[in-house]
Structure formats: structure tokens, C-alpha cells
Motif scaffolding. Structure first.
Motif, PDB file in Angstrom:
ATOM      1  N   UNK A 236      35.367  41.496  -8.816  1.00  0.00           N
ATOM      2  CA  UNK A 236      35.582  42.486  -7.764  1.00  0.00           C
ATOM      3  C   UNK A 236      37.015  43.020  -7.773  1.00  0.00           C
ATOM      4  N   UNK A 237      37.912  42.252  -8.360  1.00  0.00           N
ATOM      5  CA  UNK A 237      39.319  42.683  -8.453  1.00  0.00           C
ATOM      6  C   UNK A 237      39.584  43.518  -9.699  1.00  0.00           C
ATOM      7  N   UNK A 238      38.530  43.790 -10.448  1.00  0.00           N
ATOM      8  CA  UNK A 238      38.695  44.609 -11.644  1.00  0.00           C
ATOM      9  C   UNK A 238      39.180  43.853 -12.858  1.00  0.00           C
TER      10      UNK A 238
END
Length: 413
Positions: A236-238
Motif C-alpha cells: 500500500x506504500x508503493x
């Protein structure tokens, strides 16, 4: 109860109905043209089918004619496959009839002394004399933690991607050079290499297409190969959080093996490595600076059955001399049940029926488990599967049945 005589081989015209019935029991969808034409590896004369009164296929089975490496030798092996029974015909003795038909015909026709299969469920085949003879390591680790020990030699060769045909040509030569030394490994002719390279999108489990690399020495000789695929994932943080799914890694030299693994562990955007079918004691662990970085959850691999105890025991080699009488308990194949005089050493072996007093008493499943050298007869004694009659017989037999190379089977069928 089903009579083995009710089973019969399937014809080419019946293959679509036969293959669809098989896939339905396995819960699989048709893949490519598998259900439309007979695969090159299929041997319909060695298939078995049971047909219901309404024309449906109620049971399927088959055998591949293979050659498998055993300790010190290569032996014909019946590769049992396609085994299904429709839910409409459960608890009627259909599977028992199929197993009895296959093993009896192999025995009466002096066919392969060994049979092998991959079990869909672990509780099914023991009652027919099969036992797990190889393990798959189910290896997993974080690539960040898998630095090599200082001084690991990566050699002077190179690891580079290859297209499927170039990979097949190089991998086939390496496989042929290695297979005779590793118990549990099967030969691969052109049909089996073609099958090994099939990569239908439906079977990728969310991962990408299979990728291929070769290890090549400075003189151009291919000395190793690997096949793998990558499952891409982002947090989700890339952040990249991909997994490299390693299907096969083999090499003719230690530096080549280390170089192939270094390539796989250093792939970009990958954080986890999984090697489900690598050996449980894969040498990779001993290349790592932190052996705990690689976790293993071993599972059974190839299941083996001694069709004819005498021929099977005489076919393999024994690294330490053995001269003893084995009393074999085999409820399913009565021709094996009895006492066998085994004399073996590194150069050959002899085994024949005898009325002599036994040194060991062993059930045929335990003998199958120990046959490739992957399970100790001492371990089986501790489990109550082997009884020592003559003092020291278990130690002698366990030493003689061992092998310096752990059995490994990369081929499912």
C-alpha cells in the motif's frame, strides 16, 4: 465390488470423454487442446477406464513407461497417473480393482519392477503398498536475508536469460548428465521436454510467464539451468514486494549452482523466494551466511511401490555390503509376501526367495520408503515398521540402503 476385469483401456476416439471425466474429478477446467487430442506422452494401451451404464466414464487410470534412477542404477518404472473415481462410484472397490489390475499385470508380464505416482491425498495409496520415497522442501525465505557466506565461489561462467528452445537444448544436456546420479530422477525424451515447457496462463496462479536462464562457461558449454516465474506485488506504500517462484535449479558444478541461485536471489523488485519442489536438504542452505534465512516445510514427493521385491532389490546398488534375509509383509501383492535373501555391494546385488530365518521383518511400504535411500530403516524401526530379529541387522541394513545423494524428483506426472 468392482471386478478388475470390468476395467479396459480407452481408445483414441474415447479420449475426450475420458479426459473430461478425469479433469472433472480433479476439479480442473480443460486446458488448451488436452481434451481434444491424445497427448504425445499418453499410452492408451496402458490406460484403464470404467464405464457406467449411461455411457459416462466412472473411473480413469493410466501408466507412463519411464526410466527412474535408483541408487547406482537406472530402472524401468511404471509411472501411474490419471487415477480418478467418480463420486457416483465411490466405496465400490473401484480404486482397489484398478490398483490390483495394474500391479498384477506388471508382475505377470514381467514388466517394470517399480511403480511410482504423485498422490493427490496422503491417506490413499499406503494400503496398496506405496510410500513417499522423496521429499519436496517447500522452501521459502526473504531475499534480503540470503547473503552468501564469505568466499563462496561463483566461478567464471555467466548466467543469462534464454528463450525456451535454447534453454531446452542446454538443460537437456545438463539433465542427462545429472539424472543418473540422483535417485528419484526420471529420464526426459523429447515428449517430456515438450511437456515441461508447456506454460498455460490458466496454471500460473497469478504469476507471470515462466522465465529461463542458463549458466554457461567461458568455452560456451552449458553447465546449469534454472526455470522460474515472478509474482509481482506492491504494498500500500508503493514498495515492491514481489516473489520469485523457483521451479528448477540444477548445475554440474558448485560454482554454477551458486551463480544460478545468486541470479535468482538478486532479481529486482523481489523480496521473497519460494521453491516448492526443491529437495528438502537443498545445498542452497549451506551457501548462506545465515542458514535460518531459508525455511523448509517438507512435503511428500514421489511415492514408490516395489512391484516385484526380488527384482527391485537386485536392481539397485548398496554402498556397504549387505547379506541378510528380509521377511517382507505384503498384503496386496501376495507374490512378494515371504522371505528374501539379499546380497548386495557397490558393484551389484542378488535377491531371491528363501526359507532361511529372517534377520529383519519389514512391511512393503517401509521397504519402498527406504528404497531410494531417503528414509533410514532405523527411523522406520523407531516407528514400528521394521522388526530386528538378528542383533545389529537394522544398523547394517540402514547403512547399506543409504545413499550419499538424497533422492529428488522434479517431474510430476
Amino acid at each position: 465390488m468392482t471386478d478388475p476385469a470390468d476395467l479396459r483401456p480407452v481408445t483414441a476416439e474415447e479420449w475426450p470423454a475420458f479426459s473430461r471425466a478425469m479433469l472433472e474429478v480433479f476439479g480442473d477446467d480443460p486446458i488448451g487442446d488436452f481434451t481434444e487430442r491424445v497427448p504425445p506422452t499418453a499410452e492408451l494401451d496402458r490406460s484403464l477406464s470404467l464405464w457406467a451404464g449411461d455411457g459416462r466414464v466412472a473411473a480413469t487410470g493410466g501408466i507412463y513407461s519411464r526410466q527412474v534412477t535408483v541408487p547406482g542404477a537406472v530402472v524401468p518404472c511404471a509411472g501411474v497417473t490419471w487415477v480418478t473415481v467418480s463420486p457416483t462410484h465411490r466405496r465400490r472397490g473401484v480404486l482397489t480393482a484398478m490398483m490390483r489390475r495394474q500391479l498384477t499385470e506388471l508382475h505377470e508380464q514381467q514388466g517394470e519392477p517399480l511403480a511410482a505416482l504423485w498422490a493427490s491425498e496422503g491417506s490413499i495409496y499406503g494400503r496398496f503398498g506405496y510410500a513417499p520415497a522423496t521429499q519436496r522442501g517447500n522452501l521459502r525465505g526473504s531475499t534480503r536475508d540470503m547473503a552468501f557466506r564469505p568466499g563462496v565461489d561463483l566461478g567464471t561462467g555467466t548466467v543469462a536469460p534464454a528463450d525456451p528452445e535454447a534453454w531446452r537444448a542446454g538443460a537437456a544436456r545438463v539433465h542427462e548428465a545429472l539424472r543418473r546420479w540422483v535417485p528419484g530422477t526420471f529420464e526426459r525424451d523429447g515428449r517430456w521436454w515438450e511437456r515441461a515447457l508447456r506454460d498455460p496462463a490458466e496454471r500460473r496462479g497469478g504469476a507471470g510467464a515462466r522465465r529461463y536462464v542458463l549458466h554457461t562457461e567461458a568455452d560456451g558449454e552449458v553447465t546449469g539451468f534454472a526455470a522460474f516465474r515472478v509474482r509481482t506485488r506492491w504494498t500500500d506504500d508503493g514498495l515492491a514486494d514481489g516473489t520469485v517462484l523457483v521451479e528448477d535449479v540444477r548445475a554440474r558444478s558448485t560454482p554454477g549452482y551458486a551463480a544460478l541461485w545468486r541470479y535468482l536471489l538478486d532479481l529486482d523488485l523481489v523480496r521473497t523466494v519460494e521453491a516448492g519442489y526443491a529437495p528438502a536438504d537443498d545445498p542452497l542452505r549451506h551457501l548462506l551466511a545465515d542458514p535460518r534465512a531459508l525455511q523448509a516445510r517438507p512435503l511428500d514427493g514421489l511415492w514408490l511401490r516395489l512391484v516385484d521385491v526380488g527384482r527391485a532389490l537386485a536392481a539397485r546398488r548398496y554402498p556397504a555390503p549387505i547379506d541378510m534375509v528380509l521377511e517382507v509383509r505384503d498384503r496386496f501383492c501376495p507374490w512378494n509376501d515371504g522371505r528374501w535373501w539379499l546380497r548386495g555391494h557397490p558393484a551389484g546385488a542378488f535377491c531371491a526367495p528363501t526359507d532361511g530365518d529372517p534377520d529383519l521383518v519389514v512391511d512393503v511400504e517401509a521397504l519402498a520408503a527406504a528404497y531410494l535411500g531417503g528414509v533410514s530403516l532405523g527411523t522406520l524401526q523407531a516407528a514400528g515398521r521394521v522388526t530386528e530379529v538378528s542383533p545389529g541387522a537394522v544398523t547394517q541394513a540402514a547403512t547399506a540402503f543409504s545413499w550419499p545423494v538424497s533422492p529428488f524428483c522434479p517431474d510430476q506426472f
